[in-house]
Scaffold this active site. Structure first.
Site, PDB file in Angstrom:
ATOM      1  N   ASP A  32       7.664  -6.075   5.134  1.00 27.95           N
ATOM      2  CA  ASP A  32       6.849  -5.089   4.432  1.00 27.95           C
ATOM      3  C   ASP A  32       7.783  -4.119   3.718  1.00 27.95           C
ATOM      4  O   ASP A  32       8.856  -3.782   4.235  1.00 27.95           O
ATOM      5  CB  ASP A  32       5.950  -4.320   5.396  1.00 27.95           C
ATOM      6  CG  ASP A  32       4.992  -3.397   4.648  1.00 27.95           C
ATOM      7  OD1 ASP A  32       3.914  -3.877   4.256  1.00 27.95           O
ATOM      8  OD2 ASP A  32       5.338  -2.221   4.444  1.00 27.95           O
ATOM      9  N   GLU A  34       8.073  -0.389   1.357  1.00 26.43           N
ATOM     10  CA  GLU A  34       7.500   0.828   0.793  1.00 26.43           C
ATOM     11  C   GLU A  34       8.225   1.072  -0.525  1.00 26.43           C
ATOM     12  O   GLU A  34       9.444   0.854  -0.624  1.00 26.43           O
ATOM     13  CB  GLU A  34       7.680   2.015   1.737  1.00 26.43           C
ATOM     14  CG  GLU A  34       7.023   1.842   3.089  1.00 26.43           C
ATOM     15  CD  GLU A  34       5.534   1.575   2.997  1.00 26.43           C
ATOM     16  OE1 GLU A  34       4.878   2.093   2.068  1.00 26.43           O
ATOM     17  OE2 GLU A  34       5.006   0.827   3.854  1.00 26.43           O
ATOM     18  N   HIS A 174       1.556   2.864   6.745  1.00 24.62           N
ATOM     19  CA  HIS A 174       2.287   2.924   5.482  1.00 24.62           C
ATOM     20  C   HIS A 174       3.778   3.175   5.683  1.00 24.62           C
ATOM     21  O   HIS A 174       4.435   3.718   4.796  1.00 24.62           O
ATOM     22  CB  HIS A 174       1.685   3.983   4.549  1.00 24.62           C
ATOM     23  CG  HIS A 174       0.257   3.715   4.187  1.00 24.62           C
ATOM     24  ND1 HIS A 174      -0.152   2.624   3.460  1.00 24.62           N
ATOM     25  CD2 HIS A 174      -0.878   4.411   4.494  1.00 24.62           C
ATOM     26  CE1 HIS A 174      -1.462   2.655   3.312  1.00 24.62           C
ATOM     27  NE2 HIS A 174      -1.928   3.728   3.942  1.00 24.62           N
ATOM     28  N   ASP A 179       4.002  -1.461   9.617  1.00 25.95           N
ATOM     29  CA  ASP A 179       3.123  -2.385   8.899  1.00 25.95           C
ATOM     30  C   ASP A 179       3.527  -3.832   9.144  1.00 25.95           C
ATOM     31  O   ASP A 179       2.675  -4.720   9.237  1.00 25.95           O
ATOM     32  CB  ASP A 179       3.147  -2.075   7.406  1.00 25.95           C
ATOM     33  CG  ASP A 179       2.354  -0.812   7.070  1.00 25.95           C
ATOM     34  OD1 ASP A 179       1.918  -0.128   8.010  1.00 25.95           O
ATOM     35  OD2 ASP A 179       2.181  -0.510   5.874  1.00 25.95           O
TER      36      ASP A 179
END
Length: 592
Positions: A32, A34, A174, A179
């Protein structure tokens, strides 16, 4: 070409690749990211990478790092993720973080929720940094969830929704690692679900569709006797009726895919349920397989094939041979008249004919006219759209000249039609009648496409025999050779480069099918066009030619830029549809 005969079943030793990789032994790297925005190409940067490596339900390792985006993090992103500018001070830049992650993930299947987003960022920066992308297999848990779950279970397939539904031990927040951990729980829950549907290997998972039942998956044994070679396959029911005909470069792999692939067409599921046997016909070349497929579909008319079942229903525009020639719509080209086509639908043929009627004043009435005028002219004559040979308004010589202009547009350069049509388009556009102008454009494009196609095909059909060869691959060790007579493929073979070519070609020609010119057309237009497309491909060499294979220099082909421009304008006018066909909308990131 060889006679069509079924291939008898043979015992085949399965390979490990065919058996597939059991999901319990596959290593997954769930990742994942960001980011500062939704598009790496538009300048968005990665601010955090989180990943969990798992196999057989056990965690093998975790990877987490903040990444310095080398710029300010937008306020709304900082509020959403909790990652601030102060947190990334001193963090490694992407040039340091990405190689470490790629090494961590190497040798595993890359998993992400909405994988195109995360994998897209990773690939972008791999290319930007001039690194080598390891060629990961990828799995999208959002896409898999849409195939497994229904609306009654979850309202959407967002990560947070799925994590709650499957009671994940980690709540998505988030942040990349949290995540990724939540995605691991979702992945395991989805694997359990598909396991109950008979999906046990990575190959089956990658091509999974909930529309293929476990009972249908078990029918994959029907492909066991097929070879890994090009050819045609026929699905048959218990009465030996042909249900479906297809072609492939790898018969066994293609037929097996019907029982494990994400085939969403309902009729294919019905066909598989009825099938009890698959017949395979090995072909020497891909072109031979394509031609055999066309002929078999036309012969058997399988209920689950939609295209090419009725070549006899094609429509041609015929310029008749009679005292006062006219345009007629016919199903056969059985005389020496001039023809334009074929068209798959009569409405398309009528659209092309209307472009001709706008440019030339030949009669549009049906039936024969006597040599001498004997009746009153119609409204078209009063409008100046017809020379009206019916009432003696034009002489036979004048009408013959008009017919000659039509024949020239058929066989040579349709420039008169182009000039007349483009003039009308300009007038309509100046009057802001844009829909009428688009209709005029479509008529012209239809005519140009049909004329160009007819001119190309007629050149090939006029040749008594063409023998051509093309290398199978860049090594030029083997050559695929085809013999074509009056547009019909009559022999095909693969010649090793070390073989003396002339005796080999002569032997192929001696075994080729005989074509009688008087029984033309020898092949359907679709078959001849397949052959022509192969003959116009790169690397082709003519071995023998009996006839003239040429198209007019000043023919319809020189107006093809008009067709290309029309296609571009249609594409620009088409609305962008963001909705999925199953009613679930695609989620747009930056975040879930």
């Amino acid at each position: 070409m060889r006679a069509l005969s079924p291939v008898p079943p043979t015992a085949v030793q399965g390979t490990l690749d065919e058996l597939g990789r059991d999901l319990s032994g596959v290593t997954f790297c769930v990742v994942d990211l960001e980011t500062t925005g939704g598009s790496a190409a538009a300048g968005s940067m990665i601010t955090e990478i989180g990943a969990v490596k798992v196999r057989g339900g056990e965690v093998l390792g975790e990877f987490q790092t903040l990444v310095d985006p080398e710029g300010e993090i937008p306020t709304f992103i900082a509020v959403l993720t909790g990652i601030t500018d102060a947190m990334v001070v001193g963090a490694p830049r992407i040039g340091e973080a990405l190689p470490s992650f790629l090494e961590f993930a190497r040798g595993s299947v890359l998993v992400a929720h909405n994988a195109p987003f995360d994998v897209g960022f990773l690939k972008h920066f791999t290319a930007t940094l001039d690194l080598t992308w390891p060629g990961f297999e990828t799995l999208d848990t959002a896409r898999l969830a849409r195939r497994v779950l229904v609306r009654d279970e979850v309202p959407n397939c967002k990560l947070g929704t799925l994590a709650r539904h499957f009671r994940s031990s980690t709540t998505p927040n988030h942040r990349a690692l949290a995540d990724a951990r939540a995605t691991v729980d979702v992945l395991h829950a989805l694997l359990e679900r598909v396991g109950t549907m008979g999906v046990t290997t990575m190959e089956e998972l990658a091509t999974f569709s909930s529309r293929v039942s476990a009972a249908q998956r078990k029918k994959s044994r029907l492909a066991d006797h097929l070879p890994h070679s090009p050819g045609v396959y026929l699905f048959r029911d218990r009465h030996e009726h042909v249900l479906y005909v297809g072609t492939s470069k790898d018969l066994r792999a293609r037929v097996r895919s019907y029982f494990t692939s994400s085939e969403t067409r309902t009729r294919m599921g019905e066909m598989i349920a009825l099938a009890t046997r698959v017949e395979g016909i090995t072909c020497a070349t891909a072109l031979e397989a394509q031609v055999r497929e066309l002929r078999l579909i036309a012969h058997h008319k399988p209920p689950y094939n939609r295209r090419s079942r009725h070549p006899e229903r094609a429509t041609w525009i015929k310029l008749t041979r009679e005292p006062w020639p006219r345009l007629s719509f016919v199903r056969k080209t059985d005389d020496d008249a001039d023809y334009l086509g074929p068209f798959t639908r009569r409405a398309t043929a009528e659209r092309a004919a209307s472009a001709l009627y706008e440019a030339f004043r030949i009669r549009q009435c049906s039936g024969r006219l006597p040599l001498r005028p004997s009746r009153t002219a119609c409204a078209l004559a009063e409008m100046g759209s017809c020379l009206a040979p019916c009432d003696g308004s034009s002489s036979g010589e004048e009408y013959a000249q008009e017919v000659g202009r039509v024949r020239a547009a058929f066989l040579g350069d349709p420039v008169e039609v182009v000039d007349a049509s483009t003039g009308r388009m300009r007038t309509l556009a100046s009057q802001r009648r844009f829909e009428d102008a688009a209709h005029e454009r479509d008529r012209l494009v239809t005519l140009l496409q049909a004329t160009h196609r007819s001119q190309r095909l007629s050149a090939l059909l006029s040749c008594a025999e063409v023998v051509a060869a093309r290398p199978l691959d860049a090594s030029r060790r083997d050559w695929e050779v085809h013999v074509v007579r009056h547009g019909r493929l009559v022999a095909a073979g693969v010649m090793p480069a070390t073989t003396p070519s002339r005796p080999w070609v002569d032997a192929l020609r001696a075994t080729a099918e005989t074509v009688v010119p008087e029984q033309a057309p020898a092949a359907t237009a679709t078959e001849s066009e397949l052959v022509l497309r192969w003959m116009e491909s790169d690397g082709l060499r003519l071995v023998d030619l009996d006839g003239e294979w040429a198209s007019p220099v000043r023919g319809a082909g020189r107006h093809l830029p008009i067709v290309a421009a029309a296609e571009r304008s249609r594409a620009l006018a088409a609305p962008f549809d963001e909705a999925r066909s199953d009613g679930w909308r695609t989620e747009h990131r930056p975040r879930r």
